[in-house]
Design a protein around this motif. Structure first.
Motif, mmCIF file in Angstrom:
data_model
loop_
_atom_site.group_PDB
_atom_site.id
_atom_site.type_symbol
_atom_site.label_atom_id
_atom_site.label_comp_id
_atom_site.label_asym_id
_atom_site.label_seq_id
_atom_site.Cartn_x
_atom_site.Cartn_y
_atom_site.Cartn_z
ATOM 1 N N TYR A 18 0.848 -1.180 0.000
ATOM 2 C CA TYR A 18 0.000 0.000 0.000
ATOM 3 C C TYR A 18 0.892 1.241 0.000
ATOM 4 C CZ TYR A 18 -4.232 2.620 0.957
ATOM 5 O OH TYR A 18 -5.304 3.469 0.852
ATOM 6 N N PRO A 19 0.543 2.300 -0.727
ATOM 7 C CA PRO A 19 1.396 3.494 -0.753
ATOM 8 C C PRO A 19 1.578 4.092 0.641
ATOM 9 C CG PRO A 19 -0.300 3.613 -2.446
ATOM 10 C CD PRO A 19 -0.635 2.431 -1.571
ATOM 11 N N SER A 20 2.785 4.577 0.880
ATOM 12 C CA SER A 20 3.078 5.221 2.149
ATOM 13 C C SER A 20 3.814 6.530 1.902
ATOM 14 C CB SER A 20 3.905 4.299 3.056
ATOM 15 O OG SER A 20 5.123 3.967 2.439
ATOM 16 N N CYS A 21 3.809 7.382 2.880
ATOM 17 C CA CYS A 21 4.481 8.677 2.810
ATOM 18 C C CYS A 21 5.987 8.444 2.780
ATOM 19 C CB CYS A 21 4.090 9.521 4.017
ATOM 20 S SG CYS A 21 4.968 11.099 4.122
ATOM 21 N N GLY A 22 6.676 9.092 1.869
ATOM 22 C CA GLY A 22 8.116 8.939 1.746
ATOM 23 C C GLY A 22 8.898 9.588 2.866
ATOM 24 N N HIS A 23 8.233 10.337 3.743
ATOM 25 C CA HIS A 23 8.927 10.960 4.874
ATOM 26 C C HIS A 23 8.692 10.193 6.168
ATOM 27 C CE1 HIS A 23 10.811 13.795 7.480
ATOM 28 N NE2 HIS A 23 9.678 14.020 8.124
ATOM 29 N N ASP A 32 -10.531 9.765 -4.226
ATOM 30 C CA ASP A 32 -10.811 10.464 -5.488
ATOM 31 C C ASP A 32 -9.558 10.677 -6.346
ATOM 32 O OD1 ASP A 32 -13.505 10.640 -4.825
ATOM 33 O OD2 ASP A 32 -13.245 12.566 -3.800
ATOM 34 N N GLY A 33 -8.660 9.710 -6.373
ATOM 35 C CA GLY A 33 -7.498 9.783 -7.244
ATOM 36 C C GLY A 33 -6.291 10.518 -6.687
ATOM 37 N N TYR A 34 -6.392 11.037 -5.474
ATOM 38 C CA TYR A 34 -5.221 11.669 -4.875
ATOM 39 C C TYR A 34 -4.937 10.996 -3.533
ATOM 40 C CZ TYR A 34 -8.083 14.445 -1.611
ATOM 41 O OH TYR A 34 -8.936 14.836 -0.613
ATOM 42 N N ALA A 35 -3.746 11.245 -3.007
ATOM 43 C CA ALA A 35 -3.343 10.637 -1.739
ATOM 44 C C ALA A 35 -2.980 11.740 -0.756
ATOM 45 C CB ALA A 35 -2.135 9.726 -1.957
ATOM 46 N N TYR A 36 -3.183 11.470 0.535
ATOM 47 C CA TYR A 36 -2.746 12.438 1.543
ATOM 48 C C TYR A 36 -2.236 11.725 2.787
ATOM 49 C CZ TYR A 36 -7.474 11.904 3.552
ATOM 50 O OH TYR A 36 -8.637 11.408 4.088
ATOM 51 N N CYS A 37 -1.291 12.388 3.449
ATOM 52 C CA CYS A 37 -0.688 11.878 4.674
ATOM 53 C C CYS A 37 -1.193 12.728 5.828
ATOM 54 C CB CYS A 37 0.841 11.945 4.594
ATOM 55 S SG CYS A 37 1.660 11.450 6.131
ATOM 56 N N TRP A 44 -0.703 14.440 -2.454
ATOM 57 C CA TRP A 44 -0.156 14.222 -3.783
ATOM 58 C C TRP A 44 -1.317 14.238 -4.761
ATOM 59 C CZ3 TRP A 44 1.215 11.746 0.629
ATOM 60 C CH2 TRP A 44 2.563 11.821 1.015
ATOM 61 N N PRO A 45 -1.144 14.876 -5.923
ATOM 62 C CA PRO A 45 -2.256 15.017 -6.870
ATOM 63 C C PRO A 45 -2.644 13.714 -7.565
ATOM 64 C CG PRO A 45 -0.250 15.897 -7.827
ATOM 65 C CD PRO A 45 0.065 15.532 -6.395
ATOM 66 N N ASP A 46 -1.752 12.718 -7.534
ATOM 67 C CA ASP A 46 -2.078 11.419 -8.117
ATOM 68 C C ASP A 46 -1.272 10.349 -7.394
ATOM 69 O OD1 ASP A 46 0.518 10.919 -9.704
ATOM 70 O OD2 ASP A 46 -0.166 12.810 -10.573
ATOM 71 N N ILE A 47 -1.579 9.108 -7.699
ATOM 72 C CA ILE A 47 -0.939 7.978 -7.015
ATOM 73 C C ILE A 47 0.206 7.481 -7.894
ATOM 74 C CG2 ILE A 47 -1.352 5.810 -5.806
ATOM 75 C CD1 ILE A 47 -3.252 8.193 -5.015
ATOM 76 N N SER A 48 1.358 8.139 -7.807
ATOM 77 C CA SER A 48 2.536 7.714 -8.556
ATOM 78 C C SER A 48 3.783 8.105 -7.777
ATOM 79 C CB SER A 48 2.564 8.334 -9.952
ATOM 80 O OG SER A 48 2.756 9.728 -9.883
ATOM 81 N N ALA A 53 4.535 16.405 -3.789
ATOM 82 C CA ALA A 53 3.663 16.712 -2.651
ATOM 83 C C ALA A 53 3.471 18.217 -2.508
ATOM 84 C CB ALA A 53 4.259 16.144 -1.371
ATOM 85 N N SER A 54 2.368 18.566 -1.879
ATOM 86 C CA SER A 54 2.088 19.950 -1.514
ATOM 87 C C SER A 54 1.316 19.916 -0.201
ATOM 88 C CB SER A 54 1.273 20.642 -2.608
ATOM 89 O OG SER A 54 0.019 20.011 -2.776
ATOM 90 N N PRO A 55 1.251 21.047 0.520
ATOM 91 C CA PRO A 55 0.454 21.058 1.739
ATOM 92 C C PRO A 55 -0.981 20.635 1.438
ATOM 93 C CG PRO A 55 1.796 23.028 1.597
ATOM 94 C CD PRO A 55 1.922 22.320 0.272
ATOM 95 N N ASP A 56 -1.583 19.876 2.335
ATOM 96 C CA ASP A 56 -2.952 19.388 2.135
ATOM 97 C C ASP A 56 -3.927 20.548 2.287
ATOM 98 O OD1 ASP A 56 -5.416 18.145 2.088
ATOM 99 O OD2 ASP A 56 -4.808 16.509 3.414
#
Length: 120
Positions: A18-23, A32-37, A44-48, A53-56
């Protein structure tokens, strides 16, 4: 009555974690196609893997950087024929109110030993 089974007779399936935060390495939430920590308060605007990243923007206060200096200055060391020297940690670049470790940039100067010996 006994049963006989053969175990380990098939090749393994592909495991995609499962995707995880790189930090902070916590699992991210996907919606809805984006991920957040939630820990780092970034999205992140997409799952790749190459998504930036940008502030949520869905969390109040994330437009303000943390700016707390969490780390201490690292001591210089020698590795692979080079001297590594570090400047002081800079303020944290994660959004204000994040949990977990800060993300404090630091400037590194890497000098080959030949230059260290010549310049003292």
């Amino acid at each position: 009555m006994s049963e006989v089974f053969t175990l380990g007779d098939t090749l393994p399936n592909l495991y995609i974690p499962y995707p995880s935060c790189g930090h902070c390495f916590n699992d991210v939430t996907i919606e809805d196609g984006y991920a957040y920590c939630e820990t780092c308060r970034i999205q992140w605007p997409d799952i790749s893997e190459d998504a930036t990243a940008s502030p949520d923007e869905n969390v109040e206060g994330t437009e303000v950087p943390c700016e707390i200096v969490h780390d201490q200055q690292k001591a210089p060391y020698d590795h692979d024929g080079k001297r590594w020297e570090f400047g002081p940690p800079q303020p944290c670049i994660l959004p204000s109110g994040h949990e977990g470790p800060g993300l404090c940039p630091v400037e590194a100067t890497i000098t080959p030993f030949e230059e260290v010996a010549t310049h003292g």
